[in-house]
Design a protein around this motif. Structure first.
Motif, PDB file in Angstrom:
ATOM      1  N   PRO A   1       0.748  -1.193   0.022  1.00 52.06           N
ATOM      2  CA  PRO A   1       0.021  -0.375  -0.089  1.00 52.06           C
ATOM      3  C   PRO A   1       0.851   1.176   0.138  1.00 52.06           C
ATOM      4  O   PRO A   1       0.469   2.291  -0.881  1.00 52.06           O
ATOM      5  CB  PRO A   1      -0.805  -0.063   1.265  1.00 52.06           C
ATOM      6  CG  PRO A   1      -0.905  -1.554   1.396  1.00 52.06           C
ATOM      7  CD  PRO A   1       0.396  -2.134   1.118  1.00 52.06           C
TER       8      PRO A   1
ATOM      9  N   ARG B   1       1.776   6.412  -6.993  1.00 50.88           N
ATOM     10  CA  ARG B   1       0.903   7.124  -7.275  1.00 50.88           C
ATOM     11  C   ARG B   1       0.917   8.435  -7.169  1.00 50.88           C
ATOM     12  O   ARG B   1       0.509   9.376  -7.996  1.00 50.88           O
ATOM     13  CB  ARG B   1      -0.446   6.933  -6.538  1.00 50.88           C
ATOM     14  CG  ARG B   1      -1.715   7.571  -6.994  1.00 50.88           C
ATOM     15  CD  ARG B   1      -3.038   7.045  -6.243  1.00 50.88           C
ATOM     16  NE  ARG B   1      -2.886   7.602  -4.674  1.00 50.88           N
ATOM     17  CZ  ARG B   1      -2.738   6.694  -3.722  1.00 50.88           C
ATOM     18  NH1 ARG B   1      -2.812   5.156  -3.986  1.00 50.88           N
ATOM     19  NH2 ARG B   1      -2.656   7.068  -2.623  1.00 50.88           N
TER      20      ARG B   1
ATOM     21  N   THR C   1      -4.584   3.700 -13.147  1.00 53.06           N
ATOM     22  CA  THR C   1      -5.647   2.502 -13.238  1.00 53.06           C
ATOM     23  C   THR C   1      -5.120   1.207 -12.746  1.00 53.06           C
ATOM     24  O   THR C   1      -5.740   0.647 -11.838  1.00 53.06           O
ATOM     25  CB  THR C   1      -6.183   2.456 -14.513  1.00 53.06           C
ATOM     26  OG1 THR C   1      -6.792   3.710 -15.178  1.00 53.06           O
ATOM     27  CG2 THR C   1      -7.118   1.373 -14.654  1.00 53.06           C
ATOM     28  N   GLN C   2      -3.761   1.051 -13.349  1.00 55.97           N
ATOM     29  CA  GLN C   2      -3.107  -0.262 -12.722  1.00 55.97           C
ATOM     30  C   GLN C   2      -2.842  -0.242 -11.007  1.00 55.97           C
ATOM     31  O   GLN C   2      -3.072  -1.253 -10.561  1.00 55.97           O
ATOM     32  CB  GLN C   2      -1.688  -0.520 -13.557  1.00 55.97           C
ATOM     33  CG  GLN C   2      -2.012  -0.686 -14.852  1.00 55.97           C
ATOM     34  CD  GLN C   2      -2.683  -1.992 -15.338  1.00 55.97           C
ATOM     35  OE1 GLN C   2      -3.671  -2.102 -15.607  1.00 55.97           O
ATOM     36  NE2 GLN C   2      -2.270  -3.191 -14.711  1.00 55.97           N
ATOM     37  N   THR C   3      -2.537   0.964 -10.807  1.00 51.51           N
ATOM     38  CA  THR C   3      -2.485   1.036  -9.315  1.00 51.51           C
ATOM     39  C   THR C   3      -3.674   0.816  -8.347  1.00 51.51           C
ATOM     40  O   THR C   3      -3.669   0.010  -7.309  1.00 51.51           O
ATOM     41  CB  THR C   3      -1.775   2.423  -8.906  1.00 51.51           C
ATOM     42  OG1 THR C   3      -0.536   2.575  -9.736  1.00 51.51           O
ATOM     43  CG2 THR C   3      -1.588   2.816  -7.387  1.00 51.51           C
ATOM     44  N   ALA C   4      -4.720   1.362  -8.874  1.00 50.57           N
ATOM     45  CA  ALA C   4      -5.958   1.283  -8.262  1.00 50.57           C
ATOM     46  C   ALA C   4      -6.453  -0.277  -8.424  1.00 50.57           C
ATOM     47  O   ALA C   4      -6.960  -0.775  -7.234  1.00 50.57           O
ATOM     48  CB  ALA C   4      -7.076   2.128  -9.071  1.00 50.57           C
ATOM     49  N   GLU C   5      -6.015  -0.929  -9.411  1.00 51.64           N
ATOM     50  CA  GLU C   5      -6.356  -2.268  -9.509  1.00 51.64           C
ATOM     51  C   GLU C   5      -5.710  -3.114  -8.813  1.00 51.64           C
ATOM     52  O   GLU C   5      -6.106  -4.239  -7.893  1.00 51.64           O
ATOM     53  CB  GLU C   5      -6.213  -2.856 -10.919  1.00 51.64           C
ATOM     54  CG  GLU C   5      -7.443  -2.421 -11.844  1.00 51.64           C
ATOM     55  CD  GLU C   5      -7.034  -2.795 -13.210  1.00 51.64           C
ATOM     56  OE1 GLU C   5      -6.216  -3.780 -13.603  1.00 51.64           O
ATOM     57  OE2 GLU C   5      -7.658  -2.146 -14.218  1.00 51.64           O
TER      58      GLU C   5
ATOM     59  N   GLN D   1      -4.406  -2.259  -5.623  1.00 48.87           N
ATOM     60  CA  GLN D   1      -5.142  -2.077  -4.477  1.00 48.87           C
ATOM     61  C   GLN D   1      -6.322  -2.962  -4.115  1.00 48.87           C
ATOM     62  O   GLN D   1      -6.343  -3.286  -3.027  1.00 48.87           O
ATOM     63  CB  GLN D   1      -5.359  -0.265  -4.129  1.00 48.87           C
ATOM     64  CG  GLN D   1      -4.126   0.321  -4.272  1.00 48.87           C
ATOM     65  CD  GLN D   1      -4.517   2.065  -4.447  1.00 48.87           C
ATOM     66  OE1 GLN D   1      -5.099   2.300  -4.933  1.00 48.87           O
ATOM     67  NE2 GLN D   1      -3.859   2.726  -3.300  1.00 48.87           N
ATOM     68  N   VAL D   2      -7.131  -3.088  -5.086  1.00 49.84           N
ATOM     69  CA  VAL D   2      -8.218  -4.025  -4.716  1.00 49.84           C
ATOM     70  C   VAL D   2      -7.950  -5.250  -4.835  1.00 49.84           C
ATOM     71  O   VAL D   2      -8.493  -5.923  -4.202  1.00 49.84           O
ATOM     72  CB  VAL D   2      -9.156  -3.532  -6.148  1.00 49.84           C
ATOM     73  CG1 VAL D   2     -10.371  -4.527  -5.982  1.00 49.84           C
ATOM     74  CG2 VAL D   2      -9.893  -2.149  -6.053  1.00 49.84           C
ATOM     75  N   ALA D   3      -6.937  -5.890  -5.805  1.00 51.59           N
ATOM     76  CA  ALA D   3      -6.648  -7.129  -5.900  1.00 51.59           C
ATOM     77  C   ALA D   3      -5.088  -7.266  -6.258  1.00 51.59           C
ATOM     78  O   ALA D   3      -4.710  -7.397  -7.289  1.00 51.59           O
ATOM     79  CB  ALA D   3      -7.552  -7.881  -7.178  1.00 51.59           C
TER      80      ALA D   3
ATOM     81  N   LYS E   1       1.256  -8.440 -11.000  1.00 51.17           N
ATOM     82  CA  LYS E   1       0.855  -7.279 -11.581  1.00 51.17           C
ATOM     83  C   LYS E   1       1.593  -6.074 -11.259  1.00 51.17           C
ATOM     84  O   LYS E   1       1.657  -4.964 -11.893  1.00 51.17           O
ATOM     85  CB  LYS E   1      -0.472  -6.938 -10.820  1.00 51.17           C
ATOM     86  CG  LYS E   1      -1.641  -7.734 -11.342  1.00 51.17           C
ATOM     87  CD  LYS E   1      -3.183  -7.618 -10.215  1.00 51.17           C
ATOM     88  CE  LYS E   1      -4.219  -8.378 -10.625  1.00 51.17           C
ATOM     89  NZ  LYS E   1      -5.418  -7.921  -9.865  1.00 51.17           N
TER      90      LYS E   1
END
Length: 124
Positions: free
Chosen positions: A49, A56, A90-94, A96-98, A103
């Motif tokens: 994180p 980010r 966008t990749q960073t957000a993904e 964070q979720v999964a 990745k």
């Protein structure tokens, strides 16, 4: 505890002489941290994180800079960097979720390639 991104920025600022060098060093630091997490996922996944937050922040600054009307970069470079920045965010957000170690590869590669370009070298 001082923010890791601020510490890295200050450290890089002391070691560099130009804004391009600073940007390249920050990207390299982010890539190296993400790579370490990738290589030792079992032990370092808890650092993800903070590493993603740092990356980010760097990319948010890039996107903000290249989309500023006063940017001195050619329009095509500005558009390409903005699109790349949106992809990275966008990749960073993904992630964070999964979260998944594989990745991280794309973020590491992008950061290293852009850092190398900022330094004017083929490889970082």
């Amino acid at each position: 505890m001082q923010n890791l991104a601020v510490q890295a920025y200050q450290q890089a600022a002391r070691q560099t002489s130009t804004p391009r060098d600073l940007e390249a060093n920050l990207l390299s630091q982010a890539a190296a941290h993400l790579q370490r997490i990738r290589e030792d996922w079992g032990l370092l996944a808890g650092e993800l994180p903070e590493a993603l937050k740092f990356n980010r922040k760097i990319w948010t600054v890039f996107v903000t800079s290249v989309t500023d009307e006063e940017s001195q970069l050619p329009l095509d470079v500005r558009q390409n960097m903005a699109n790349l920045g949106i992809f990275v965010l966008t990749q960073t957000a993904e992630l964070q979720v999964a979260p998944a170690p594989e990745k991280l590869d794309i973020l590491v590669r992008i950061n290293r390639h852009i850092a190398a370009g900022l330094r004017g070298s083929a490889h970082d």
